[in-house]
Design a protein around this motif. Structure first.
Motif, PDB file in Angstrom:
ATOM      1  N   THR A   4     -33.336 -20.226  60.406  1.00 25.86           N
ATOM      2  CA  THR A   4     -33.285 -21.409  61.459  1.00 25.86           C
ATOM      3  C   THR A   4     -31.939 -21.828  61.674  1.00 25.86           C
ATOM      4  O   THR A   4     -31.320 -21.555  62.656  1.00 25.86           O
ATOM      5  N   ARG A  36     -24.871 -38.233  54.098  1.00 25.21           N
ATOM      6  CA  ARG A  36     -26.059 -38.031  54.548  1.00 25.21           C
ATOM      7  C   ARG A  36     -26.563 -39.442  54.105  1.00 25.21           C
ATOM      8  O   ARG A  36     -26.502 -39.890  52.940  1.00 25.21           O
ATOM      9  N   ASN A  65     -33.005 -40.232  53.664  1.00 27.63           N
ATOM     10  CA  ASN A  65     -33.532 -39.099  54.490  1.00 27.63           C
ATOM     11  C   ASN A  65     -33.783 -38.086  53.325  1.00 27.63           C
ATOM     12  O   ASN A  65     -32.895 -37.401  52.741  1.00 27.63           O
ATOM     13  N   HIS A  82     -36.622 -25.214  49.078  1.00 24.77           N
ATOM     14  CA  HIS A  82     -36.854 -23.834  49.572  1.00 24.77           C
ATOM     15  C   HIS A  82     -37.118 -23.062  48.312  1.00 24.77           C
ATOM     16  O   HIS A  82     -36.521 -22.921  47.272  1.00 24.77           O
ATOM     17  N   SER A 133     -44.310 -37.750  48.891  1.00 25.98           N
ATOM     18  CA  SER A 133     -44.701 -36.374  49.530  1.00 25.98           C
ATOM     19  C   SER A 133     -43.145 -35.577  49.514  1.00 25.98           C
ATOM     20  O   SER A 133     -42.300 -36.207  49.408  1.00 25.98           O
ATOM     21  N   ARG A 175     -40.648 -25.084  51.887  1.00 20.10           N
ATOM     22  CA  ARG A 175     -40.690 -24.101  52.806  1.00 20.10           C
ATOM     23  C   ARG A 175     -40.281 -22.858  52.427  1.00 20.10           C
ATOM     24  O   ARG A 175     -39.343 -22.937  51.366  1.00 20.10           O
ATOM     25  N   PRO A 190     -30.597 -29.301  52.975  1.00 20.85           N
ATOM     26  CA  PRO A 190     -30.615 -29.769  54.134  1.00 20.85           C
ATOM     27  C   PRO A 190     -29.803 -28.869  55.035  1.00 20.85           C
ATOM     28  O   PRO A 190     -29.043 -28.007  54.764  1.00 20.85           O
ATOM     29  N   SER A 191     -29.672 -28.919  56.427  1.00 19.05           N
ATOM     30  CA  SER A 191     -28.727 -28.047  57.392  1.00 19.05           C
ATOM     31  C   SER A 191     -27.343 -28.545  56.697  1.00 19.05           C
ATOM     32  O   SER A 191     -26.973 -29.625  56.295  1.00 19.05           O
ATOM     33  N   SER A 245     -36.660 -25.821  61.159  1.00 14.46           N
ATOM     34  CA  SER A 245     -38.153 -25.399  61.136  1.00 14.46           C
ATOM     35  C   SER A 245     -38.757 -26.535  61.707  1.00 14.46           C
ATOM     36  O   SER A 245     -38.403 -27.804  61.758  1.00 14.46           O
ATOM     37  N   ARG A 305     -41.483 -32.914  63.239  1.00 15.50           N
ATOM     38  CA  ARG A 305     -40.343 -32.476  63.731  1.00 15.50           C
ATOM     39  C   ARG A 305     -40.779 -31.303  64.602  1.00 15.50           C
ATOM     40  O   ARG A 305     -41.325 -30.337  64.058  1.00 15.50           O
ATOM     41  N   GLN A 343     -39.791 -40.707  60.080  1.00 11.16           N
ATOM     42  CA  GLN A 343     -40.701 -40.195  59.184  1.00 11.16           C
ATOM     43  C   GLN A 343     -40.066 -38.558  58.737  1.00 11.16           C
ATOM     44  O   GLN A 343     -40.249 -38.301  57.760  1.00 11.16           O
ATOM     45  N   PRO A 379     -36.176 -38.030  59.334  1.00 11.74           N
ATOM     46  CA  PRO A 379     -34.956 -38.644  60.170  1.00 11.74           C
ATOM     47  C   PRO A 379     -34.254 -37.631  60.823  1.00 11.74           C
ATOM     48  O   PRO A 379     -33.394 -37.873  61.678  1.00 11.74           O
ATOM     49  N   GLY A 380     -34.671 -36.251  60.985  1.00  9.66           N
ATOM     50  CA  GLY A 380     -34.199 -35.370  62.046  1.00  9.66           C
ATOM     51  C   GLY A 380     -34.453 -36.001  63.315  1.00  9.66           C
ATOM     52  O   GLY A 380     -34.018 -35.576  64.465  1.00  9.66           O
TER      53      GLY A 380
HETATM   54  O1  TXA Z   1     -35.025 -25.184  59.010  1.00  3.80           O
HETATM   55  C1  TXA Z   1     -34.644 -26.263  58.344  1.00  3.80           C
HETATM   56  O2  TXA Z   1     -35.506 -26.956  58.111  1.00  3.80           O
HETATM   57  C2  TXA Z   1     -33.314 -26.117  57.750  1.00  3.80           C
HETATM   58  C3  TXA Z   1     -33.267 -25.140  56.856  1.00  3.80           C
HETATM   59  C4  TXA Z   1     -31.719 -25.262  55.952  1.00  3.80           C
HETATM   60  O3  TXA Z   1     -33.958 -24.635  55.907  1.00  3.80           O
HETATM   61  N1  TXA Z   1     -33.394 -27.513  57.201  1.00  3.80           N
HETATM   62  C5  TXA Z   1     -33.335 -28.675  57.486  1.00  3.80           C
HETATM   63  O4  TXA Z   1     -33.077 -29.823  56.548  1.00  3.80           O
HETATM   64  O5  TXA Z   1     -33.311 -28.930  58.692  1.00  3.80           O
HETATM   65  P1  TXA Z   1     -32.456 -31.004  57.228  1.00  3.80           P
HETATM   66  O6  TXA Z   1     -32.340 -32.015  55.850  1.00  3.80           O
HETATM   67  O7  TXA Z   1     -31.535 -31.301  58.425  1.00  3.80           O
HETATM   68  O8  TXA Z   1     -34.006 -31.804  57.803  1.00  3.80           O
HETATM   69  C6  TXA Z   1     -34.956 -31.773  56.994  1.00  3.80           C
HETATM   70  C7  TXA Z   1     -36.007 -32.976  57.485  1.00  3.80           C
HETATM   71  C8  TXA Z   1     -35.570 -34.257  57.695  1.00  3.80           C
HETATM   72  O9  TXA Z   1     -35.680 -34.557  58.966  1.00  3.80           O
HETATM   73  C9  TXA Z   1     -36.449 -34.941  56.693  1.00  3.80           C
HETATM   74  O10 TXA Z   1     -36.582 -36.195  56.947  1.00  3.80           O
HETATM   75  C10 TXA Z   1     -37.730 -34.448  56.531  1.00  3.80           C
HETATM   76  O11 TXA Z   1     -37.139 -32.813  56.628  1.00  3.80           O
HETATM   77  N2  TXA Z   1     -38.303 -34.564  55.411  1.00  3.80           N
HETATM   78  C11 TXA Z   1     -37.801 -33.987  54.038  1.00  3.80           C
HETATM   79  N3  TXA Z   1     -38.900 -34.503  53.293  1.00  3.80           N
HETATM   80  C12 TXA Z   1     -39.738 -35.283  53.698  1.00  3.80           C
HETATM   81  C13 TXA Z   1     -40.908 -35.921  53.432  1.00  3.80           C
HETATM   82  N4  TXA Z   1     -41.285 -36.117  52.321  1.00  3.80           N
HETATM   83  N5  TXA Z   1     -41.660 -36.367  54.660  1.00  3.80           N
HETATM   84  C14 TXA Z   1     -41.281 -36.436  55.895  1.00  3.80           C
HETATM   85  N6  TXA Z   1     -40.222 -35.782  56.242  1.00  3.80           N
HETATM   86  C15 TXA Z   1     -39.368 -35.076  55.273  1.00  3.80           C
END
Ligand code: TXA
Ligand code: MG
Length: 319
Positions: free
Chosen positions: A25, A48, A52, A57, A107, A111, A132-133, A171, A186, A215, A217-218
């Motif tokens: 991704t 960050r 968030n 992984h 929660s 992935r 995270p990204s 993702s 998302r 929910q 924050p992306g």
């Molecule tokens: O493709 C991807 O998902 C990439 C690659 C690196 O794996 N990662 C990614 O991570 O996009 P990040 O941190 O940029 O975005 C993660 C998203 C955030 O919007 C966060 O809020 C959501 O996942 N998230 C994480 N844990 C959560 C939870 N327990 N409940 C709801 N949303 C969650």
């Protein structure tokens, strides 16, 4: 420092360093997902917001299960079909997972990324990677090692080279916390249509675009912001006309005849949404680097990956 040695990346992670990792991704900024001190560095380096949460992984569902993170049976059909792949599952957290990963939520997001280099790295590790990204919070996600190196290289242990990300959008995130009614959190690299076809029913979607209580924050409204203001639409419809030399255009399949070609980036002449998605973030960077007054991005068809592309463009835009 960009490296190609997977064992070195594993050693650095074991020693509590941050290592950027390739996925299909976007590149992720990885830390040992059980080590709260190192995870805190992710938040610091990315600037960050603490609210968030992060995605964990690993390379197999068995490993996740051994840490108390099981997919509900309702998720198995989707997991079997699309994992490893651009899909993240939100499931109830276990006590193994530090609170800093989930920002205090009950929660956790998990992935299995589909990238040979990172699957090999994960197979060497006895812990999951929080990632995270690998970009500063609020900026465009990286789809090449050099994007990470330029922005974060000096602040982290290493960037593991894995070539260009072949999906190019983060993702898709689905919550299975209520397994009977999975919810889209998302839009992302796997289309909602494909997921719903496999499930045999529709996902719940009501929390999308909810800025008050993000929910995922992306979902924050301005999240992928280039330095140059970006608007969605066509140059001829701009409220305040701007000289065509001062515009950069991101286009789906065709150049606009009235704008100089050098100011335009076409994402897929074949009108292939997957190809367009794969090139989108690099195109936003490129358009930004043209140093024009305004970036004008075309709206994409509202289906399949076009929906996720429009979502990212909206978050990159000023309106
Ligand atoms: O493709 C991807 O998902 C990439 C690659 C690196 O794996 N990662 C990614 O991570 O996009 P990040 O941190 O940029 O975005 C993660 C998203 C955030 O919007 C966060 O809020 C959501 O996942 N998230 C994480 N844990 C959560 C939870 N327990 N409940 C709801 N949303 C969650
Ligand atoms: Mg991100």
């Amino acid at each position: 420092m960009i490296i190609t040695d997977i064992q070195l990346a594993a050693d650095l992670l074991q020693q509590g360093e941050l290592v950027a990792i390739p996925t299909e991704t976007v590149y992720g900024l990885a830390a040992n997902g059980f080590d709260g001190t190192t995870i805190a560095k992710i938040y610091e380096v990315k600037n960050r917001p603490q609210f968030n949460p992060l995605i964990l992984h690993s390379n197999s569902w068995e490993k996740f299960a051994s840490w108390g993170l099981e997919l509900p049976k309702e998720a198995l059909k989707v997991a079997d079909k699309f994992s490893p792949g651009p899909l993240t599952f939100v499931v109830p957290k276990s006590s193994k997972v530090p609170d800093i990963i989930t920002a205090g939520h009950s929660s956790v997001a998990i992935r299995i990324p589909n990238h040979a280099v990172t699957l090999s790295l994960l197979s060497k590790l006895a812990f999951p990677l929080a990632a995270p990204s690998a970009n500063l919070s609020g900026t465009v996600s990286p789809t090449r090692a050099i994007h990470v190196e330029m922005q974060l290289g000096k602040l982290i242990g290493a960037v593991l080279e894995g070539g260009e990300c072949h999906i190019g959008l983060e993702s898709t995130i689905i919550s299975f916390v209520n397994p009977k009614q999975p919810k889209l959190l998302r839009l992302g690299g796997l289309s909602v249509e494909e997921i719903e076809d496999t499930l045999g029913f529709k996902l719940e979607k009501d929390s999308l675009l909810n800025n008050e209580n993000p929910q995922a924050p992306g979902m924050l409204s301005r999240h992928y912001a280039p330095k140059t203001p970006l608007v969605i639409g066509l140059p001829q419809n701009l409220e305040t006309p701007i000289d065509k030399e001062d515009l950069a255009c991101i286009r789906f399949s065709q150049y606009l005849p009235e704008i100089p070609r050098n100011n335009q980036i076409v994402l897929s002449e074949a009108r292939d949404l997957k190809e367009a998605a794969q090139k989108l973030f690099a195109a936003i960077r490129m358009a930004d680097e043209m140093n024009k007054k305004l970036i004008v991005a075309e709206i994409f068809p509202d289906e399949h990956l076009g929906r996720a592309i429009n979502d990212r463009l909206r978050r990159a835009s000023i309106s």
